[in-house]
Motif scaffolding. Structure first.
Motif, PDB file in Angstrom:
ATOM      1  N   ALA A 113       0.817  -1.211   0.000  1.00 53.08           N
ATOM      2  CA  ALA A 113       0.000   0.000   0.000  1.00 53.08           C
ATOM      3  C   ALA A 113       0.850   1.260   0.000  1.00 53.08           C
ATOM      4  O   ALA A 113       0.344   2.345  -0.271  1.00 53.08           O
ATOM      5  N   LEU A 114       2.148   1.141   0.304  1.00 52.22           N
ATOM      6  CA  LEU A 114       3.044   2.289   0.130  1.00 52.22           C
ATOM      7  C   LEU A 114       3.013   2.731  -1.327  1.00 52.22           C
ATOM      8  O   LEU A 114       3.025   3.928  -1.631  1.00 52.22           O
ATOM      9  N   TYR A 115       2.983   1.747  -2.214  1.00 51.55           N
ATOM     10  CA  TYR A 115       2.900   2.040  -3.650  1.00 51.55           C
ATOM     11  C   TYR A 115       1.508   2.513  -4.035  1.00 51.55           C
ATOM     12  O   TYR A 115       1.342   3.410  -4.863  1.00 51.55           O
ATOM     13  N   GLN A 116       0.490   1.949  -3.383  1.00 50.98           N
ATOM     14  CA  GLN A 116      -0.886   2.272  -3.754  1.00 50.98           C
ATOM     15  C   GLN A 116      -1.305   3.653  -3.269  1.00 50.98           C
ATOM     16  O   GLN A 116      -1.843   4.449  -4.033  1.00 50.98           O
ATOM     17  N   TRP A 117      -1.081   3.933  -1.969  1.00 46.05           N
ATOM     18  CA  TRP A 117      -1.662   5.157  -1.406  1.00 46.05           C
ATOM     19  C   TRP A 117      -0.736   5.966  -0.524  1.00 46.05           C
ATOM     20  O   TRP A 117      -0.728   7.196  -0.598  1.00 46.05           O
ATOM     21  N   GLU A 118       0.039   5.326   0.350  1.00 44.69           N
ATOM     22  CA  GLU A 118       0.727   6.074   1.395  1.00 44.69           C
ATOM     23  C   GLU A 118       1.812   7.013   0.866  1.00 44.69           C
ATOM     24  O   GLU A 118       2.214   7.956   1.546  1.00 44.69           O
ATOM     25  N   TRP A 119       2.303   6.786  -0.352  1.00 46.75           N
ATOM     26  CA  TRP A 119       3.311   7.670  -0.917  1.00 46.75           C
ATOM     27  C   TRP A 119       2.765   9.077  -1.140  1.00 46.75           C
ATOM     28  O   TRP A 119       3.535  10.021  -1.310  1.00 46.75           O
TER      29      TRP A 119
END
Length: 406
Positions: A113-119
């Motif tokens: 989810a770092l790639y999906q949203w948290e970035w």
């Protein structure tokens, strides 16, 4: 000998050499599970088994952990997809890359989810670094893909690679269980299905950055709408662009052209605004799905109509859909529980139809494919803008059906 004497003779315990990486990994898992803003340093420390001050020996603050974790994720992805020197057969090169990426995705499922949203919470310079690394990853697939399919333009090849990466990334958006080896095989099939698919025409493809800039420049809704609607529309736009925690009630009121003190007459809190956005998305999705299924009894036709309806919803209300997918952890607990149940029922409708269309497909595999198709649609809904009468919705519907048939 007393216990105190024993303790005095024991050598002091050394900190693990990989403590920094351990902290970053644990933090990344917490960020992905609960959202960056809801996780504190003490919680990270407790999960690692150290004290809060010990975290600060490695990172000056929580943001530095996010930067390190995001950087490590894309660096590891690039390392997993390191191109072979003097690569020969492009099909063999791509097959190796897809195998490596499938394994990497399964291994890093909890932090994807770092790639999906948290970035989104990265500052501009770190966000640019992340995008550059992702562009490098895309090119590692796109170059051999164009050698394999010389009819593709550079933009078309990159689009198909991003579709494949979206299908892979879907694994991080759900908790559907499937054996590790089997999941890797499904992702490998999905990757090939995307790379072999038809590419869109140049007129249909615009960058995510361009689409975001267009949305940011869009004027607020007409002032004739009820104030509650103006506030909800403004909140959805701001939550999408900035993230829930970066937006205040005053910001929402200002964007809607309403005095800040008047906002609370319509919504007691920002959480109530977020919940209203979720229920709106849920209601509209349910209505479009029901309308699509009302006039057909054939499973294949029903699945096609369901995909078509979801594409229309995702592209027509991309900001609302992004908020619906990204901000779940910020909902009040009762709303979160209720809406997760609704989301599961929607997915299970797709799974039910897909299993009817493909009788030999296990339900566990069908769920992976359904989540891949849905994630593909929502990713492209954020990245592609189209004019009325354009062919993008039909193209994306076909691509989603390709994913379901993988």
């Amino acid at each position: 000998m007393h216990a105190t004497d024993l303790a005095a003779t024991e050598p002091p315990r050394k900190r693990p050499k990989n403590r920094k990486a351990q902290i970053a990994l644990v933090a990344a898992e917490l960020f992905c599970a609960r959202g960056y803003h809801l996780v504190g340093i003490d919680e990270i420390a407790a999960a690692v088994g150290i004290s809060g001050p010990a975290v600060y020996r490695h990172f000056p603050n929580k943001y530095a952990i996010l930067v390190h974790a995001t950087r490590e994720l894309v660096t590891a992805a690039l390392a997993a997809c390191e191109p072979e020197p003097d690569a020969g057969d492009p099909a063999a090169v791509l097959d190796g890359l897809l195998t490596s990426m499938a394994r990497f995705t399964v291994e890093r499922r909890k932090v994807g989810a770092l790639y999906q949203w948290e970035w989104r919470y990265l500052a501009d310079e770190h966000r640019a670094e992340f995008r550059a690394a992702l562009a490098d990853l895309v090119l590692r697939f796109a170059d051999p893909l164009r050698r394999l399919r010389p009819e593709l333009s550079a933009a078309g090849a990159e689009f198909l690679v991003r579709a494949a990466l979206s299908a892979f990334g879907s694994l991080t958006t759900h908790r559907a269980a499937a054996p590790k080896a089997r999941t890797e095989a499904i992702l490998h099939r999905l990757g090939w299905a995307m790379l072999r698919a038809d590419a869109p025409s140049a007129a249909l493809v615009r960058s995510a950055r361009g689409a975001a800039a267009e949305r940011a420049a869009e004027p607020p809704p007409a002032g004739l709408e009820p104030r509650r609607e103006l506030l909800l529309a403004a909140a959805i736009r701001l939550f999408h662009r900035l993230g829930y925690h970066a937006v205040g009630m005053e910001d929402i009121g200002g964007a809607a052209g309403i005095n800040a003190s008047s906002v609370y007459r319509y919504f007691p809190s920002k959480a109530d605004l977020l919940a209203a956005a979720y229920y709106r998305a849920s209601d509209r999705l349910a209505a479009s799905s029901a309308a699509a299924l009302r006039s057909t009894a054939d499973p294949r036709d029903a699945l096609h109509r369901l995909a078509e309806a979801y594409v229309g919803f995702a592209f027509g209300e991309s900001d609302l859909v992004s908020v619906y997918l990204a901000e779940n952890s910020n909902l009040p607990e009762p709303d979160r529980h209720e809406l997760r149940k609704v989301q599961r029922l929607h997915v299970e409708e797709w799974v039910r139809l897909l299993v009817q269309v493909r009788p030999g497909l296990p339900a566990t595999e069908a769920r992976v494919l359904v989540h891949a198709a849905i994630n593909l649609v929502t990713d492209l809904g954020r990245a592609v803008r189209f004019t009325s009468g354009g062919g993008a919705p039909a193209f994306v519907t076909r691509l989603a059906l390709v994913a379901l048939d993988a």
